[in-house]
Design an enzyme around this catalytic site. Structure first.
Site, mmCIF file in Angstrom:
data_model
loop_
_atom_site.group_PDB
_atom_site.id
_atom_site.type_symbol
_atom_site.label_atom_id
_atom_site.label_comp_id
_atom_site.label_asym_id
_atom_site.label_seq_id
_atom_site.Cartn_x
_atom_site.Cartn_y
_atom_site.Cartn_z
ATOM 1 N N ARG A 95 30.845 -32.030 -32.397
ATOM 2 C CA ARG A 95 31.273 -30.709 -31.897
ATOM 3 C C ARG A 95 31.028 -29.637 -32.954
ATOM 4 N NH1 ARG A 95 37.554 -30.504 -30.416
ATOM 5 N NH2 ARG A 95 37.707 -30.804 -32.665
ATOM 6 N N ASP B 247 46.790 -25.121 -20.573
ATOM 7 C CA ASP B 247 46.720 -25.276 -22.017
ATOM 8 C C ASP B 247 45.563 -24.391 -22.503
ATOM 9 O OD1 ASP B 247 46.073 -26.135 -24.618
ATOM 10 O OD2 ASP B 247 46.932 -28.121 -24.238
ATOM 11 N N TYR C 96 46.448 -22.203 -34.624
ATOM 12 C CA TYR C 96 45.731 -22.591 -35.853
ATOM 13 C C TYR C 96 44.232 -22.813 -35.620
ATOM 14 C CZ TYR C 96 46.833 -27.174 -33.841
ATOM 15 O OH TYR C 96 46.986 -28.235 -32.979
ATOM 16 N N LYS C 97 43.788 -22.711 -34.367
ATOM 17 C CA LYS C 97 42.353 -22.869 -34.093
ATOM 18 C C LYS C 97 41.697 -21.487 -34.210
ATOM 19 C CE LYS C 97 43.119 -27.137 -31.617
ATOM 20 N NZ LYS C 97 43.630 -27.713 -30.375
ATOM 21 N N PHE D 238 43.124 -33.111 -23.610
ATOM 22 C CA PHE D 238 43.455 -33.545 -24.974
ATOM 23 C C PHE D 238 44.573 -34.592 -24.838
ATOM 24 C CE2 PHE D 238 45.340 -33.252 -29.149
ATOM 25 C CZ PHE D 238 44.288 -32.968 -29.977
HETATM 26 C C1 LIG Z 1 44.602 -28.745 -30.493
HETATM 27 C C2 LIG Z 1 45.183 -29.090 -29.164
HETATM 28 C C3 LIG Z 1 46.510 -29.527 -29.049
HETATM 29 C C4 LIG Z 1 47.291 -29.754 -30.299
HETATM 30 O O1 LIG Z 1 48.628 -30.014 -30.134
HETATM 31 P P1 LIG Z 1 49.598 -29.881 -31.389
HETATM 32 O O2 LIG Z 1 50.883 -30.365 -30.853
HETATM 33 O O3 LIG Z 1 49.627 -28.430 -31.781
HETATM 34 O O4 LIG Z 1 49.063 -30.727 -32.502
HETATM 35 C C5 LIG Z 1 47.008 -29.765 -27.775
HETATM 36 N N1 LIG Z 1 46.250 -29.589 -26.664
HETATM 37 C C6 LIG Z 1 44.959 -29.182 -26.766
HETATM 38 C C7 LIG Z 1 44.131 -28.998 -25.531
HETATM 39 C C8 LIG Z 1 44.400 -28.936 -28.012
HETATM 40 O O5 LIG Z 1 43.123 -28.562 -28.099
#
Ligand SMILES: *Cc1c(COP(=O)(O)O)cnc(C)c1O
Length: 409
Positions: free
Chosen positions: A368, A198, A221-222, A126
């Site tokens: 997705r 992560d 939040y996911k 990400f």
């Molecule tokens: C959703 C997600 C994030 C989000 O980061 P935030 O700082 O909470 O917005 C980071 N890394 C991954 C792999 C994600 O899927």
């Protein structure tokens, strides 16, 4: 087609998780396949947040830092997240965003390998993970950032005795591909490096065991349904807890914050990763969701997740020749999302949303669909696949309304 809608309904009737759907407020007529981005609203969240606002804040005011446990929310919430990632209470702290926790984790880990100057990251990570590694390298560097994935080579090629740490996602946000955490961690450790995972796309949908890993971060939040902007979390292995430092050394991570000592002294354990005043209303919303998670059997979640994703792949194989699957077909190699490539993926997603099937689009050309086993049914998978077949087969996505990009895709 191999399976009928009635057979899907029969599978739902014997689903051991079926009652959990009642715990969520889902809008009528919507098949929500975006729990991998923003989880659905638990039915009890509004009353919990209202209680925090009206009673804890409105009546008890500042006393609530003590009486309602506000001060300890990062720790007490972390203790409740811990079992979901196979960690012990006391080893997880909830707070800040995932991005901030990546920064805290990377800058805490690098000084543990002072003679090594390479950080291994993944071009398929990400993007925020990669951006934050760059920022951390700028602050503590010079560090070389060695990328794997994309066209950047393999992990084994990247590992040598100059690598300080490796930061990878357990489940890829774009393709849904899942790595073997224990196996990769062992390889990284045998090269003498530290491993940070992560867990954003795995906690709450795949059984996770922190095992031998050094640090981890994730969001709530996911799949954990904590609400938009809910606090993220950081895990630190007990063996490192007294050796690592939080570069964002705020007063909430101080050993004795109410001494108002001008000099910083870290709190024992993961508490030192607290920074400033916690967003209490967001913790209240997350708390309501964690009440549900306490009752969930993760093995049943994983079994249903595999069933739902396999069913969606089977149906779209039969009905949707226009898309190319990019998610691994082997269930052991994927999380709880199914992704496809389609050159006009963005209008396809918009046309599906117009027909009540909510997924999302990620560059380049990826559509997705996330399957949250607590509230997605087999029949929803069936209806989503048949709707996708209509949209693709009839080229309904060509309607010009669907081509205009919104800010969030
Ligand atoms: C959703 C997600 C994030 C989000 O980061 P935030 O700082 O909470 O917005 C980071 N890394 C991954 C792999 C994600 O899927």
């Amino acid at each position: 087609m191999a399976i009928t809608r009635a057979e899907c309904q029969a599978l739902d009737a014997e689903d051991p998780l079926k009652d959990f759907r009642e715990e969520f407020s889902l809008p009528p007529g919507v098949i929500y396949l975006l729990g991998n981005s923003l989880g659905a609203l638990p039915r009890r969240t509004p009353e919990r947040v209202a209680h925090t606002v009206e009673t804890e804040w409105g009546v008890h005011l500042g006393a609530s830092w003590n009486t309602a446990g506000w001060w300890d929310l990062p720790q007490t919430t972390g203790d409740r997240i811990a079992p979901l990632i196979g960690a012990r209470p006391g080893d997880v702290l909830a707070g800040d965003s995932t991005s901030v926790n990546i920064f805290k984790a990377v800058t805490a880990a690098l000084p543990l390998r002072p003679d090594r100057r390479v950080i291994v990251s993944d071009l398929d990570n990400f993007p925020t993970d990669r951006y934050v590694v760059e920022g951390a390298a700028r602050v503590l560097g010079p560090y070389e950032i060695r990328d794997i994935g994309g066209n950047g080579g393999s992990l084994d090629e990247a590992l040598d005795d100059d690598v300080a740490l490796v930061l990878l996602s357990h489940v890829d946000y774009r393709t849904g591909a899942m790595r073997d955490m224990a196996e990769v961690t062992a390889r990284v450790h045998s090269a003498g490096a530290l491993m940070i995972w992560d867990l954003c796309h795995s906690a709450g949908v795949v059984p996770v065991e922190v095992g031998e890993i050094d640090l981890a971060v994730g969001c709530t939040y996911k799949y954990l349904n904590g609400g938009p902007g809910a606090p993220a979390y950081i895990y630190v292995a007990p063996r490192h807890q007294e050796a690592v430092h939080n570069v964002v050394s705020g007063w909430h991570g101080h050993a004795a914050p109410f001494d108002f000592d001008p000099n910083y002294r870290p709190a024992p354990g993961v508490r030192r990763f607290a920074v400033g005043s916690p967003p209490v209303l967001s913790y209240a919303a997350l708390g309501a969701s964690l009440d549900i998670w306490e009752r969930v059997d993760m093995a049943a979640v994983r079994a249903k997740s595999v069933a739902l994703t396999s069913l969606f792949i089977e149906l779209t194989d039969a009905l949707c020749p226009e898309v190319a699957l990019v998610t691994p077909r082997d269930p052991a190699g994927r999380g709880s999302q199914v992704s496809y490539r389609h050159a006009d993926g963005y209008p396809v997603i918009r046309a599906l949303a117009d027909r009540g099937v909510v997924g999302d689009y990620r560059e380049p050309e990826i559509i997705r669909f996330g399957f949250a086993p607590l509230y997605v049914r087999h029949v929803d998978v069936y209806d989503a696949a048949t709707t996708m077949a209509e949209v693709l087969g009839g080229e309904l996505w060509r309607d010009e309304r669907y081509g205009r990009r919104l800010a969030v895709t």
